[in-house]
Design an enzyme around this catalytic site. Structure first.
Site, PDB file in Angstrom:
ATOM      1  N   GLY A 272      -4.691 -26.826   2.988  1.00  0.00           N
ATOM      2  CA  GLY A 272      -3.814 -26.935   1.811  1.00  0.00           C
ATOM      3  C   GLY A 272      -3.916 -25.722   0.903  1.00  0.00           C
ATOM      4  O   GLY A 272      -3.099 -25.524   0.014  1.00  0.00           O
ATOM      5  N   ASN A 273      -4.959 -24.914   1.114  1.00  0.00           N
ATOM      6  CA  ASN A 273      -5.188 -23.706   0.319  1.00  0.00           C
ATOM      7  C   ASN A 273      -5.417 -24.010  -1.165  1.00  0.00           C
ATOM      8  O   ASN A 273      -5.291 -23.150  -2.015  1.00  0.00           O
ATOM      9  CB  ASN A 273      -3.997 -22.739   0.466  1.00  0.00           C
ATOM     10  CG  ASN A 273      -4.375 -21.310   0.105  1.00  0.00           C
ATOM     11  OD1 ASN A 273      -5.485 -20.867   0.394  1.00  0.00           O
ATOM     12  ND2 ASN A 273      -3.470 -20.597  -0.539  1.00  0.00           N
ATOM     13  N   ASP A 372     -13.266 -36.335  -5.987  1.00  0.00           N
ATOM     14  CA  ASP A 372     -13.101 -37.776  -6.206  1.00  0.00           C
ATOM     15  C   ASP A 372     -13.361 -38.580  -4.944  1.00  0.00           C
ATOM     16  O   ASP A 372     -13.564 -39.788  -5.004  1.00  0.00           O
ATOM     17  CB  ASP A 372     -11.669 -38.068  -6.674  1.00  0.00           C
ATOM     18  CG  ASP A 372     -11.491 -37.695  -8.124  1.00  0.00           C
ATOM     19  OD1 ASP A 372     -12.371 -38.031  -8.923  1.00  0.00           O
ATOM     20  OD2 ASP A 372     -10.487 -37.047  -8.445  1.00  0.00           O
ATOM     21  N   MET A1051      14.136 -19.977 -28.025  1.00  0.00           N
ATOM     22  CA  MET A1051      12.879 -20.211 -27.299  1.00  0.00           C
ATOM     23  C   MET A1051      12.701 -21.682 -26.992  1.00  0.00           C
ATOM     24  O   MET A1051      11.588 -22.168 -26.850  1.00  0.00           O
ATOM     25  CB  MET A1051      11.703 -19.651 -28.094  1.00  0.00           C
ATOM     26  CG  MET A1051      11.744 -20.007 -29.562  1.00  0.00           C
ATOM     27  SD  MET A1051      10.754 -18.872 -30.520  1.00  0.00           S
ATOM     28  CE  MET A1051      10.942 -19.577 -32.146  1.00  0.00           C
ATOM     29  N   SER A1093       9.879 -22.546 -39.185  1.00  0.00           N
ATOM     30  CA  SER A1093      10.918 -23.593 -39.161  1.00  0.00           C
ATOM     31  C   SER A1093      12.174 -23.149 -39.902  1.00  0.00           C
ATOM     32  O   SER A1093      12.929 -23.959 -40.409  1.00  0.00           O
ATOM     33  CB  SER A1093      10.406 -24.891 -39.799  1.00  0.00           C
ATOM     34  OG  SER A1093       9.216 -25.291 -39.217  1.00  0.00           O
ATOM     35  N   GLU A1270       8.199 -27.133 -37.142  1.00  0.00           N
ATOM     36  CA  GLU A1270       6.739 -27.204 -37.230  1.00  0.00           C
ATOM     37  C   GLU A1270       6.159 -28.513 -37.772  1.00  0.00           C
ATOM     38  O   GLU A1270       5.103 -28.948 -37.322  1.00  0.00           O
ATOM     39  CB  GLU A1270       6.231 -26.064 -38.127  1.00  0.00           C
ATOM     40  CG  GLU A1270       6.477 -24.706 -37.550  1.00  0.00           C
ATOM     41  CD  GLU A1270       6.227 -23.628 -38.588  1.00  0.00           C
ATOM     42  OE1 GLU A1270       5.300 -22.841 -38.407  1.00  0.00           O
ATOM     43  OE2 GLU A1270       6.968 -23.587 -39.588  1.00  0.00           O
TER      44      GLU A1270
HETATM   45  C1  LIG Z   1      -4.516 -28.294  -9.373  1.00  0.00           C
HETATM   46  C2  LIG Z   1      -5.555 -28.982  -8.544  1.00  0.00           C
HETATM   47  C3  LIG Z   1      -5.964 -30.248  -8.896  1.00  0.00           C
HETATM   48  C4  LIG Z   1      -6.956 -30.899  -8.146  1.00  0.00           C
HETATM   49  N1  LIG Z   1      -7.349 -32.146  -8.528  1.00  0.00           N
HETATM   50  C5  LIG Z   1      -8.311 -32.783  -7.818  1.00  0.00           C
HETATM   51  C6  LIG Z   1      -8.756 -34.073  -8.173  1.00  0.00           C
HETATM   52  O1  LIG Z   1      -8.268 -34.645  -9.151  1.00  0.00           O
HETATM   53  N2  LIG Z   1      -9.710 -34.666  -7.432  1.00  0.00           N
HETATM   54  C7  LIG Z   1     -10.244 -34.056  -6.342  1.00  0.00           C
HETATM   55  O2  LIG Z   1     -11.086 -34.629  -5.687  1.00  0.00           O
HETATM   56  N3  LIG Z   1      -9.840 -32.836  -5.996  1.00  0.00           N
HETATM   57  C8  LIG Z   1      -8.903 -32.184  -6.699  1.00  0.00           C
HETATM   58  N4  LIG Z   1      -8.509 -30.933  -6.331  1.00  0.00           N
HETATM   59  C9  LIG Z   1      -9.179 -30.284  -5.212  1.00  0.00           C
HETATM   60  C10 LIG Z   1      -8.517 -30.575  -3.904  1.00  0.00           C
HETATM   61  O3  LIG Z   1      -8.563 -31.921  -3.599  1.00  0.00           O
HETATM   62  C11 LIG Z   1      -9.237 -29.800  -2.850  1.00  0.00           C
HETATM   63  O4  LIG Z   1      -9.116 -28.450  -3.158  1.00  0.00           O
HETATM   64  C12 LIG Z   1      -8.634 -30.050  -1.501  1.00  0.00           C
HETATM   65  O5  LIG Z   1      -8.873 -31.337  -1.075  1.00  0.00           O
HETATM   66  C13 LIG Z   1      -9.131 -29.087  -0.493  1.00  0.00           C
HETATM   67  O6  LIG Z   1      -8.333 -29.234   0.656  1.00  0.00           O
HETATM   68  P1  LIG Z   1      -7.461 -28.047   1.229  1.00  0.00           P
HETATM   69  O7  LIG Z   1      -6.810 -28.538   2.434  1.00  0.00           O
HETATM   70  O8  LIG Z   1      -6.561 -27.509   0.203  1.00  0.00           O
HETATM   71  O9  LIG Z   1      -8.605 -26.998   1.520  1.00  0.00           O
HETATM   72  P2  LIG Z   1      -8.505 -25.437   1.667  1.00  0.00           P
HETATM   73  O10 LIG Z   1      -8.431 -24.829   0.313  1.00  0.00           O
HETATM   74  O11 LIG Z   1      -7.457 -25.063   2.615  1.00  0.00           O
HETATM   75  O12 LIG Z   1      -9.941 -25.142   2.252  1.00  0.00           O
HETATM   76  C14 LIG Z   1     -11.071 -25.373   1.493  1.00  0.00           C
HETATM   77  C15 LIG Z   1     -12.353 -25.141   2.271  1.00  0.00           C
HETATM   78  O13 LIG Z   1     -12.539 -26.181   3.199  1.00  0.00           O
HETATM   79  C16 LIG Z   1     -12.748 -25.675   4.486  1.00  0.00           C
HETATM   80  N5  LIG Z   1     -12.078 -26.559   5.421  1.00  0.00           N
HETATM   81  C17 LIG Z   1     -10.822 -27.054   5.312  1.00  0.00           C
HETATM   82  N6  LIG Z   1     -10.586 -27.892   6.341  1.00  0.00           N
HETATM   83  C18 LIG Z   1     -11.671 -27.910   7.093  1.00  0.00           C
HETATM   84  C19 LIG Z   1     -12.011 -28.581   8.288  1.00  0.00           C
HETATM   85  N7  LIG Z   1     -11.167 -29.409   8.909  1.00  0.00           N
HETATM   86  N8  LIG Z   1     -13.232 -28.360   8.800  1.00  0.00           N
HETATM   87  C20 LIG Z   1     -14.121 -27.548   8.190  1.00  0.00           C
HETATM   88  N9  LIG Z   1     -13.836 -26.895   7.057  1.00  0.00           N
HETATM   89  C21 LIG Z   1     -12.631 -27.073   6.513  1.00  0.00           C
HETATM   90  C22 LIG Z   1     -12.179 -24.289   4.487  1.00  0.00           C
HETATM   91  O14 LIG Z   1     -12.858 -23.459   5.385  1.00  0.00           O
HETATM   92  C23 LIG Z   1     -12.378 -23.869   3.048  1.00  0.00           C
HETATM   93  O15 LIG Z   1     -13.629 -23.268   2.892  1.00  0.00           O
HETATM   94  C24 LIG Z   1      -7.529 -30.257  -7.043  1.00  0.00           C
HETATM   95  C25 LIG Z   1      -7.103 -28.983  -6.672  1.00  0.00           C
HETATM   96  C26 LIG Z   1      -6.137 -28.338  -7.430  1.00  0.00           C
HETATM   97  C27 LIG Z   1      -5.693 -26.971  -7.041  1.00  0.00           C
END
Ligand SMILES: Cc1cc2nc3c(=O)[nH]c(=O)nc-3n(C[C@H](O)[C@H](O)[C@H](O)COP(=O)(O)OP(=O)(O)OC[C@H]3O[C@@H](n4cnc5c(N)ncnc54)[C@H](O)[C@@H]3O)c2cc1C
Ligand code: FES
Ligand code: FES
Length: 1340
Positions: A272-273, A372, A1051, A1093, A1270
């Protein structure tokens, strides 16, 4: 340049058009690709980190397994382009346009007045559009859930919800505007005696739902069949893309993935990055190779067995959510505790866009402390299959799995393949808990997963597992606490032992990252207590225990109310005789709302790239106070694309800007005085190159030890920006002597980040001759920038042309700092002779541009037993930061408003702007007023608590009631203030609700309700007379159309719309014939800021005068042809142009004499808010807010209601949630929506009513209107005082009475600790916090 690699390349679609990229750059995200490469600028950059939703687009993919097409809303800022193979992207431009056909989601947000500055609007539109693609008949809950990942700083959200609730299938009685239903107590915000009425009123509405475009799914773009065929291909080939620095490899099969992991064990898996992307973007982490296994089917496999479900690690949270929902249906209820607990957490992970991409495996592998999921997965006995070329192993996800911050036992060459989530066994239950600084879209402060397994038909615990997140570097298993419970019966004595064990087991040092040490520890206890109640309920349900949970405690496990109800907006109809053509006084949509909703509206950074354009990145100081010993640019200048480094030496003209007699350097020369001060800038041929160049510039410092951060430090070292001000009337000493009681108190009010959605943006284009410079920017004060650029470049003002099309939110933050940033950008353009663009990243903007002043207010008050205040003495210290900016003026305005609505005979105020080594603070909506008024209202609260009376009684007793003089001897009539007060009491049913709340509070121990009513008297205008002037230029063209230019900037506050209405009335032509293109110093010179204002008052008058002059000039022609039309009169005439100057009020303030007339008039308003507070967590909900505002005769009720609601919600943020945090060495921690929480959809009062006071007029402003931009920020404090009221009730239960200090913002942390529950006391008494005493954050 990216290198060619010879693979098949990337195929995807954008808005129905095929895109083929042979070698995309792995570092390019979809957002910049859309905006820069495809020139689809409707999708906006707001934060770059997934936290604001401004960049939302829809991504659709075909699933060959299910043969279905799935649509996801996603944040384009975090989506790598390389991941788009096979996807169809839909942007706001792809769904409708003003040129062809609007989509209903675009039309409805615009018509419902849900778009002010419009910067958030395309993101809102796309979130809603995606929701409707998946579910054309959503419920209101679906709508708010779908929008929870989108932030808006202008509207206060209510109109967006109202616009989109029109899509809901069944508008129940609670969803109909103006309906008679009102929630009964316990479920919502009614009173204890039953439901409260809202009667059907024969009132005009802000928008008509009659002629809305119907939703017609058949009009949507179809999914490209070519992509279906592509998805069906069995053997997917490996894709490999090589960029300038990074290689992207996307394997087509599991075997290839494992091989790649063996070859590149350090390469991360990008799914998901949402985690790795943030690391790379914001923490400077670099990975030369990235593996993206999103096309490996095994990672997405889901299987259900009788023992539980096995979910592929690549499944997103949204997919996991559906899997769990399905399992809950499929499994016997008893077996689903774990699924339900996990589902509850998933529903609150980020916003919808994050849940759509963030994966289960990514969440676990990231191993961050406040995930979480992991505490529940661990408590719930989940296991993970780890796989590498060497084989597979199944490992429990427990405390041994997580080794530390971001570390797990997974080996570098291993991947997480799947997670097994077991069903719960008989006699076993699992619960999950979470507390976050905002109810939605916020990382948890503390969360927990708890499981207990009982012996058959017994309350004796066979096994228990308690996991916490947010209290250490990784999740924490409370083993010692569990040992206290295991093998023993579940009863009070055992649990008491457990609480005692827990308080010893979880220790956090005072400097623990994240701070909030006592609060977090007390949360661990509160959550265990909640679990205790849930378990007792479970055991009771199974007839294993007999004891009842005391009724008073039950609400501790009931959620806070969350059902939104339609708000009510009351305004007056125009008089019967008013022509139907005359738009003044009628609700009229923001004039460019439709363009904003379609993404056509052009903001500064949407301007096309100009030939030879460079990008500028600012380099800031990393030290709070230091000498600059060297700036070494040599490495930076060697980097590809870097063109130059700009330092103060390059400034051809004045190197500083002067504010209030103090010089502020544009770029630091010898010394820096705060972290974030601008030192130099890199210009390069692209943003990426400029950023890399900036990272390579080395600045050497010699630290200076005398650092001042807090106001206390400043007072001790006498560090102030002078003059300090004082104002006094009467004899304060005598008033205090005569009083029956005297009380001394204090309150601290934190600062506030503007968080306009559009960050500071500039494009400076050297024209190439006669030193002319064109400056395109986002500012409230074009003239100020023009002057600043001219001074900086040493050229006359007539060579600098500032253009402001529109501003994506400003709130005071786009005046002074904007001029400095524009000047630096202009120096770069001057030096290089090339156009230069500078668009700050969110984090840079928050660091550099300052915020609202934090204020420490102290007071001494004398009062009689009957509640009459005889004297009050105030002292205010504002933390100004390292430069003067407008801080002295802020300190002055504080003194002019210190009385708020109260007539205190003996009154004194002193204020000082403290000079500190923090970033310089600046103007922010209200300009000191929201701070000083909170001080006097807190004082009133204290008087009430001292006397054992209600605050509203003390307010009423001391309020101005008849024609009076302010403390600076300005006469005014408070009649409308008193009317607002009385009407608000009546409309809010204040007295009945006060009684109902008392009853509720007696019946509930851990949930308390509170109510407060707060007035405001706000002076409108600038105390410096010359700033109240305006000018307008009106062109009439031969075809009858009219172009109006004036000095105000648009604005979001709707000034152009109101001006259009004015011109329409004066010229007697339809508003549609009038155009306003931009604000330009070329058309209207020497403009005043759009601030205080006062924008419409001044500019509206100028336009009115100009139009009247022209209309009168046409009189001979009109007389000759009285039956002719406008078109007849103006065609064939020489083109009419007129520039009119409006000379505003002569306002001034004589600080020597302490008297003057600094304001043209006062705007009055009153707000009443009721909240429900969870005393165990400090979380609260605003159940209802009623506002009555006297804004004279509104020129445009929809815009004015929008300003009132938007400002109120911004105030609610200021007083209850927004916290700027600085490290002990003055580094701003809070640099984005991840760390800094502004109100979101979930924070809007569940019932939000606004009434414009009827029968008001104002001789001092255009058409009898009043400024409203304001004042109502302060009304957000009604929520603060309602929280304080609820806390007072909780303290009463704890045996505490009398005044107590509750600082602002009244965050959950502060509210919870102030409630003084058993658990907060346990933590306080434990004294167990260990480690260094330096707190994590400063108390500035
Ligand atoms: C705006 C925002 C709000 C968020 N809010 C919450 C929240 O409320 N609660 C919460 O719990 N999280 C929250 N998150 C975090 C989010 O849940 C995690 O970043 C997400 O789950 C990571 O998954 P990803 O696929 O994006 O991982 P990526 O960013 O793609 O990868 C993260 C890391 O995991 C590793 N990885 C991924 N998949 C695998 C795999 N299959 N095997 C081994 N390693 C792996 C990668 O190598 C990397 O190091 C938030 C993130 C953002 C940006
Ligand atoms: S810009 Fe993408 S979420 Fe903020
Ligand atoms: S309209 Fe939402 S941020 Fe301005």
């Amino acid at each position: 340049m990216a290198q060619q690699t010879g693979n098949d390349g990337l195929v995807f679609y954008v808005n129905g058009k095929k895109i083929m990229e042979n070698n995309p750059d792995p570092e390019t995200m979809l957002l910049s690709y859309l905006r820069k490469k495809l020139r689809l600028t409707g999708t906006k950059y707001g934060c770059g980190g997934g936290g604001c939703g401004a960049c939302t687009v829809m991504v659709s993919r075909y699933d060959p397994q299910t043969k279905s097409i799935n649509h996801w809303s996603v944040n384009a800022c975090l989506l790598p382009v390389c991941q788009l193979h096979g996807a169809a992207v839909t942007t706001v431009e792809g769904i409708g346009s003003t040129k062809t056909k609007l989509h209903p989601v675009q039309e409805r947000i615009a018509k419902a007045h849900g778009s002010q500055c419009g910067f958030c609007t395309p993101g809102m539109v796309m979130s809603m559009y995606t929701l409707l693609r998946n579910n054309p008949q959503p419920t209101l809950e679906d709508v708010t859930e779908g929008l929870a990942g989108n932030l808006c700083r202008c509207t206060g959200y209510r109109p967006i919800v109202d616009g989109y609730r029109t899509f809901c299938e069944s508008e129940s009685c609670c969803q109909l505007n103006g309906s008679a239903c009102y929630m009964a107590n316990g479920n919502g915000n009614g009173n204890e005696n039953g439901s409260v009425e809202v009667t059907e009123k024969d009132q005009p509405e802000l928008f008509s739902k009659d002629d809305l475009l119907p939703l017609d799914p058949s009009q949507d773009l179809i999914f490209p069949p070519e992509l279906m065929r592509l998805a069906e291909v069995k053997d997917q080939t490996t894709q490999r893309f090589c960029g300038e620095r990074m290689t992207w490899i996307s394997p087509g099969s599991l075997d290839e993935l494992l091989q790649l992991k063996a070859d590149y064990p350090q390469a991360p898996l990008v799914m998901g990055n949402t985690n790795i992307g943030l690391d790379m973007k914001f923490k400077g982490v670099f990975h030369p190779v990235i593996i993206s296994p999103t096309r490996v089917p095994e990672l997405f496999k889901v299987t259900q067995k009788s023992e539980g479900v096995c979910v592929g690690a690549g499944c997103s949270m949204s997919v996991l959510k559906s899997v769990l929902e399905r399992s809950i249906k499929d499994f016997p209820l008893e077996d689903t505790h774990m699924f339900r607990a996990l589902l509850q957490q998933i529903n609150l992970v980020g916003g919808q866009q994050i849940r759509n991409v963030a994966t289960l495996g990514g969440n676990i592998a990231s191993a961050y402390p406040n995930s979480d999921l992991t505490p529940v997965l661990a408590a719930g006995r989940c296991t993970l299959v780890a796989l590498s070329k060497d084989g597979r192993r199944r490992v429990p996800i427990d405390k041994d799995f997580f080794l530390g911050f971001a570390k797990t036992i997974l080996k570098p060459d291993e991947i997480a393949l799947s997670v097994f989530i077991p069903a719960t066994r008989p006699n076993e239950i699992v619960h999950a808990f979470r507390h976050a600084p905002r109810k939605e879209n916020a990382l948890a402060t503390v969360n927990a997963g708890m499981r207990v397994w009982f012996n058959e038909n017994s309350n004796v615990v066979k096994e228990i597992s308690i996991y916490y997140g947010g209290v250490g570097a990784t999740i924490l298993s409370a083993d010692h606490t569990s040992q206290q419970i295991e093998g023993r019966p579940w009863e009070e004595a055992v649990l008491s032992d457990a609480y005692r064990a827990l308080v010893d087991e979880i220790k956090l040092g005072p400097s623990a990252p994240g701070g909030k040490v006592d609060f977090r520890r007390s949360l661990t206890l509160s959550l265990l207590f909640k679990f205790n109640l849930l378990v007792l309920q479970y055991l009771k349900g199974k007839d294993v225990t007999q004891g009842e949970i005391p009724q008073k405690m039950l609400s501790a496990i009931q959620p806070l109310p969350k059902n939104t109800q339609p708000g009510y907006q009351e305004f007056q109809n125009v008089s019967e005789g008013q022509s139907a053509l005359d738009p003044v006084g009628r609700p009229m949509m923001h004039r460019t709302a439709l363009s904003q909703a379609t993404g056509e509206a052009v903001y500064c950074d949407d301007l096309p790239h100009t030939d030879g354009e460079l990008f500028l990145v600012i380099i800031t100081s990393s030290r709070p106070h230091a000498k600059i010993t060297r700036i070494d640019c040599s490495e930076a200048l060697k980097l590809p694309g870097v063109v130059d480094v700009i330092t103060a030496k390059d400034i051809p003209g004045k190197k500083f800007k002067t504010f209030s007699g103090y010089d502020e350097e544009l770029l630091a020369v010898d010394e820096v005085t705060c972290v974030g001060q601008m030192v130099c800038a890199v210009v390069a041929d692209s943003k990426a190159h400029a950023k890399r160049g900036a990272a390579a510039v080395k600045i050497s410092y010699e630290d200076l030890q005398d650092r001042i951060f807090t106001v206390e430090d400043a007072i001790e070292k006498e560090s102030f920006f002078l003059p300090k001000r004082m104002i006094e009337r009467g004899d304060v000493e005598k008033g205090l002597r005569d009083a029956e009681q005297v009380y001394e108190g204090e309150i601290r009010i934190g600062g506030q980040e503007h968080f306009y959605l559009e960050t500071q943006s500039f494009l400076v284009v050297p024209v190439g001759e006669e030193k002319e410079m064109k400056v395109y920017l986002s500012t409230q004060h074009p003239t100020f920038t023009q002057e600043s650029v001219a001074e900086t470049l040493g050229i006359p003002s007539n060579r600098v042309f500032c253009h402001v099309k529109r501003v994506g939110g400003a709130f005071g933050g786009k005046v002074t700092k904007t001029a400095i940033l524009a000047s630096i950008t202009a120096v770069a353009a001057w030096k290089t002779g090339r156009p230069v663009r500078c668009v700050l990243e969110r984090g840079e903007d928050m660091l550099i541009t300052g915020a609202r002043h934090p204020v420490w207010g102290k007071y001494k008050v004398g009062f009689m037993k009957n509640g009459r205040i005889t004297a009050a003495d105030f002292q205010y210290y504002a933390n100004a930061g390292n430069t003067a900016d407008e801080s002295v003026l802020v300190a002055e305005k504080i003194l002019l408003h210190l009385d708020n609505a109260y007539n205190i005979t003996n009154l004194r105020g002193r204020s000082a702007a403290c000079k500190t080594n923090l970033p310089s603070n600046t103007a922010f909506r209200g300009f000191g007023v929201p701070q000083c008024m909170l001080v006097i209202e807190s004082m009133i609260d204290d008087v009430a608590l001292k006397l054992g009376r209600l605050p509203e009684e003390i307010r009423e007793i001391n309020m101005y009631k008849e024609v009076s003089l302010t403390h600076y001897k300005m006469e005014f009539d408070p009649e409308n203030l008193v009317r607002c007060w009385n009407e608000c009491i009546e409309k809010a049913e204040f007295r009945q609700r006060r009684q109902a709340i008392d009853l509720f509070n007696r019946q509930n121990q851990f949930k308390k309700r509170g109510i407060a009513i707060v007035p405001i008297k706000y002076g409108i205008g600038f105390a410096e007379g010359f700033l109240n002037q305006a000018a307008a230029l009106v062109h009439i063209y031969k075809d009858g159309t009219v172009l109006v230019s004036h000095g105000g900037t648009e604005m979001g506050q709707g000034i152009h719309t109101k001006v259009q209405q004015v011109a329409s009335r004066e010229l007697n032509i339809p508003a549609s014939s009038i155009h306003i293109s931009e604000t330009s110093t070329q058309c209207v010179p020497n403009t005043c800021p759009s601030a205080a204002s006062f924008g419409t008052d001044a500019n509206g008058m100028a336009v009115k005068d100009a139009c009247q002059i022209l209309y009168n000039r046409l009189e001979p022609i009109r007389k000759k042809n009285p039956k002719g039309t406008w078109q007849n009169w103006v065609s064939g005439q020489t083109i009419k142009i007129v520039l009119s100057v409006f000379r505003g009020h002569d306002l001034d303030m004589d600080w020597e004499k302490q008297e003057g007339k600094p304001y043209a008039y006062f705007t009055y308003a009153v707000a009443c808010s009721e909240i429900e507070l969870d005393c165990l967590t400090g979380e609260y909900r605003t159940l209802r807010t009623d506002i009555v505002a006297d804004i004279g005769r509104s020129i445009n009720p929809s815009i004015d209601v929008g300003q009132i609601e938007g400002a109120f919600v911004q105030g609610l943020g200021l007083y209850t949630m927004e916290e700027l945090k600085f490290s002990p060495s003055g580094v701003l921690y809070t640099r984005g929506p991840g760390q800094y929480k502004i109100p979101s959809f979930c924070d809007v009062p569940l019932k939000f009513n606004v009434y414009l006071l009827a029968g008001s007029s104002n001789t001092h402003a255009i058409y009898s209107s009043k400024g409203i931009g304001e004042p109502t920020v302060f009304l957000g404090s009604s929520v603060f005082f309602a929280i304080k009221d609820a806390v007072t009730a909780a303290r009463k239960d704890a045996g505490l009475s009398g005044p107590f200090q509750l600082n602002s913002p009244a965050t959950p942390e502060r509210a919870c600790l102030a409630c003084a529950t058993h658990f907060t006391k346990m933590v306080a008494q434990s004294g167990a916090n260990s480690g260094p005493v330096q707190p994590w954050a400063l108390n500035i």
